[in-house]
Motif scaffolding. Sequence first.
Motif, PDB file in Angstrom:
ATOM      1  N   ILE A  79      25.700  44.306  47.021  1.00 53.55           N
ATOM      2  CA  ILE A  79      26.886  44.432  46.296  1.00 53.55           C
ATOM      3  C   ILE A  79      27.957  44.629  47.294  1.00 53.55           C
ATOM      4  CG2 ILE A  79      28.039  45.888  44.537  1.00 53.55           C
ATOM      5  CD1 ILE A  79      25.068  46.728  43.800  1.00 53.55           C
ATOM      6  N   GLY A  80      29.048  43.732  47.052  1.00 51.35           N
ATOM      7  CA  GLY A  80      30.026  43.876  48.203  1.00 51.35           C
ATOM      8  C   GLY A  80      30.752  42.721  48.024  1.00 51.35           C
ATOM      9  N   THR A  81      32.083  42.800  48.784  1.00 51.44           N
ATOM     10  CA  THR A  81      33.055  41.801  48.739  1.00 51.44           C
ATOM     11  C   THR A  81      32.837  40.939  49.912  1.00 51.44           C
ATOM     12  OG1 THR A  81      34.638  43.107  47.839  1.00 51.44           O
ATOM     13  CG2 THR A  81      35.716  41.048  48.862  1.00 51.44           C
ATOM     14  N   TRP A  82      33.054  39.351  49.441  1.00 52.10           N
ATOM     15  CA  TRP A  82      32.956  38.301  50.894  1.00 52.10           C
ATOM     16  C   TRP A  82      34.110  38.923  51.605  1.00 52.10           C
ATOM     17  CZ3 TRP A  82      36.645  34.693  52.245  1.00 52.10           C
ATOM     18  CH2 TRP A  82      36.220  33.827  53.173  1.00 52.10           C
ATOM     19  N   MET A  83      33.816  38.640  52.878  1.00 57.39           N
ATOM     20  CA  MET A  83      35.212  39.014  53.656  1.00 57.39           C
ATOM     21  C   MET A  83      35.095  38.074  55.121  1.00 57.39           C
ATOM     22  SD  MET A  83      35.076  43.342  54.376  1.00 57.39           S
ATOM     23  CE  MET A  83      35.191  44.305  53.002  1.00 57.39           C
ATOM     24  N   ARG A  84      36.188  37.425  55.023  1.00 57.92           N
ATOM     25  CA  ARG A  84      36.349  36.489  56.343  1.00 57.92           C
ATOM     26  C   ARG A  84      36.229  37.007  57.770  1.00 57.92           C
ATOM     27  NH1 ARG A  84      39.391  31.904  55.595  1.00 57.92           N
ATOM     28  NH2 ARG A  84      40.250  32.707  53.860  1.00 57.92           N
ATOM     29  N   ALA A 102      19.834  38.874  45.037  1.00 59.88           N
ATOM     30  CA  ALA A 102      21.205  38.778  43.961  1.00 59.88           C
ATOM     31  C   ALA A 102      22.295  39.476  44.789  1.00 59.88           C
ATOM     32  CB  ALA A 102      20.448  39.582  42.998  1.00 59.88           C
ATOM     33  N   ILE A 103      23.502  38.769  44.422  1.00 63.19           N
ATOM     34  CA  ILE A 103      24.724  39.020  45.087  1.00 63.19           C
ATOM     35  C   ILE A 103      25.776  39.551  43.921  1.00 63.19           C
ATOM     36  CG2 ILE A 103      26.506  38.331  46.728  1.00 63.19           C
ATOM     37  CD1 ILE A 103      24.551  36.136  47.713  1.00 63.19           C
ATOM     38  N   TRP A 104      26.360  40.607  44.013  1.00 64.59           N
ATOM     39  CA  TRP A 104      27.494  40.769  43.138  1.00 64.59           C
ATOM     40  C   TRP A 104      28.805  41.360  44.129  1.00 64.59           C
ATOM     41  CZ3 TRP A 104      22.752  42.761  41.845  1.00 64.59           C
ATOM     42  CH2 TRP A 104      22.076  42.511  40.347  1.00 64.59           C
ATOM     43  N   GLY A 105      30.022  40.617  43.548  1.00 70.94           N
ATOM     44  CA  GLY A 105      31.030  41.149  44.408  1.00 70.94           C
ATOM     45  C   GLY A 105      32.255  39.976  44.090  1.00 70.94           C
ATOM     46  N   ASP A 106      33.486  40.398  44.588  1.00 72.90           N
ATOM     47  CA  ASP A 106      34.461  39.493  44.555  1.00 72.90           C
ATOM     48  C   ASP A 106      34.671  38.504  45.633  1.00 72.90           C
ATOM     49  OD1 ASP A 106      35.441  40.625  41.952  1.00 72.90           O
ATOM     50  OD2 ASP A 106      36.762  42.011  43.030  1.00 72.90           O
ATOM     51  N   ARG A 107      35.462  37.503  45.225  1.00 78.23           N
ATOM     52  CA  ARG A 107      35.664  36.433  46.506  1.00 78.23           C
ATOM     53  C   ARG A 107      34.545  35.554  47.278  1.00 78.23           C
ATOM     54  NH1 ARG A 107      39.045  39.758  50.813  1.00 78.23           N
ATOM     55  NH2 ARG A 107      39.364  37.636  51.545  1.00 78.23           N
ATOM     56  N   TRP A 108      33.523  35.661  46.589  1.00 84.32           N
ATOM     57  CA  TRP A 108      32.296  34.824  47.287  1.00 84.32           C
ATOM     58  C   TRP A 108      32.597  33.274  47.041  1.00 84.32           C
ATOM     59  CZ3 TRP A 108      28.772  36.403  50.521  1.00 84.32           C
ATOM     60  CH2 TRP A 108      28.556  37.532  50.574  1.00 84.32           C
ATOM     61  N   ARG A 142      25.445  36.831  40.819  1.00 89.36           N
ATOM     62  CA  ARG A 142      25.232  37.543  39.633  1.00 89.36           C
ATOM     63  C   ARG A 142      26.936  37.842  38.963  1.00 89.36           C
ATOM     64  NH1 ARG A 142      20.350  39.916  38.187  1.00 89.36           N
ATOM     65  NH2 ARG A 142      18.752  38.877  39.526  1.00 89.36           N
ATOM     66  N   GLY A 143      27.857  37.729  39.670  1.00 91.94           N
ATOM     67  CA  GLY A 143      29.082  38.185  38.956  1.00 91.94           C
ATOM     68  C   GLY A 143      29.937  38.837  40.044  1.00 91.94           C
ATOM     69  N   GLY A 144      31.147  39.342  39.463  1.00 90.05           N
ATOM     70  CA  GLY A 144      32.209  39.937  40.451  1.00 90.05           C
ATOM     71  C   GLY A 144      31.983  41.433  40.608  1.00 90.05           C
ATOM     72  N   ALA A 145      32.901  42.157  41.117  1.00 90.20           N
ATOM     73  CA  ALA A 145      32.597  43.776  41.441  1.00 90.20           C
ATOM     74  C   ALA A 145      32.157  44.525  40.279  1.00 90.20           C
ATOM     75  CB  ALA A 145      34.144  44.259  41.888  1.00 90.20           C
TER      76      ALA A 145
END
Length: 347
Positions: free
Chosen positions: A182-187, A206-212, A226-229
């Motif tokens: 669970i976390g945001t994609w970061m460049r 399973a991945i949850w978080g924004d900007r993926w 699986r979805g956003g934040a």
Amino acid sequence: MTIVYIGDTNPSSTAFHRFLALKRLGHRVTIYNPQEACQGDLQGFLSAKIHFRTGYQLLQNRIGKWLTGVIDKTADLVWVDSGELIGPSVLKKVKATGVPVILYNVDDPTGPRDGGRFKSLLKALPFYDLVVVVRPETERECRQLGASKVLRVCRSYDEVAHKPYDTIDEIPAQFRSEIAFIGTWMRYEKRDEFLLKLIQNGLPVAIWGDRWQKSPHWNALKDHYRGGALGGRGYVGAIQGAKLCIGMLSKGNRDLHTQRSLEIPFIGGLFCAERTAEHTAMYREDVEAVFWKDVDECIVKCREMLADEQKRESIRLAGMRRVRENKVGNEDICTQILAELEIHQLI
């Protein structure tokens, strides 16, 4: 005690959780969001970027008028959470009311990652009665920049917001998984490359978080998304509903532990994260948490945990006990901070 709390009013934010923790401790607390003073300027893409890069210095007059207008003259304390919008001219106006002011910041304001974001905050450090941070580098550098009193604390979980479900059966099916991140994609953080390698080695992530969707590896990751934040009970369910939870650090923020380091074990997830000095001080390896040096060792550890339910459950339960014994809930940390103020006879 009467406290004016300056911080994020989003109910899912860690700042709001700390505000509620202070209320649970019996204090009279009123929260105000400093973004209300300059909402229009921070919503537009271009203007928000300009103010971020200039450290919000162009907004100080407006924020100063707003903040002095919301401070209760009978308050015993002003608690500033994050503080990136508040520069020295604003803080001087607040201090003129005679109320002590503390700064609580879990970011890395003295580090290199965020460019000019914290310019105003750094100039204001000498005017705070107490500066509270979460890493030794930040503690040292805040002192060098003129902060007179600096307290380093551990990050924290929230005793109420992160309360586990009573049973696994209560967790909705969409939040259950084998391995959760669970976390945001970061460049530049390469979280996508790390998770992709787990997936390529047959691990059910399973991945949850924004900007993926911005990841160059999105096509290979999207079937595992699986979805956003997540917030609220969904966040709790995704952690408690996984067999193990991957915890990643932000290298740009010089992290050796994060909020997840406390939240995952408290909620009842098996914490699986990078081996650092702070993590190994918090938990006994392979007894209360699982640690790895790199992605290859992480693959080995994940396979071991998924194959051994008895060991997995033993570590998970031991981690839950240990994090509670460590006394690092929001109520614990808030109590520690207020005690530090009393030691210095500020209130």
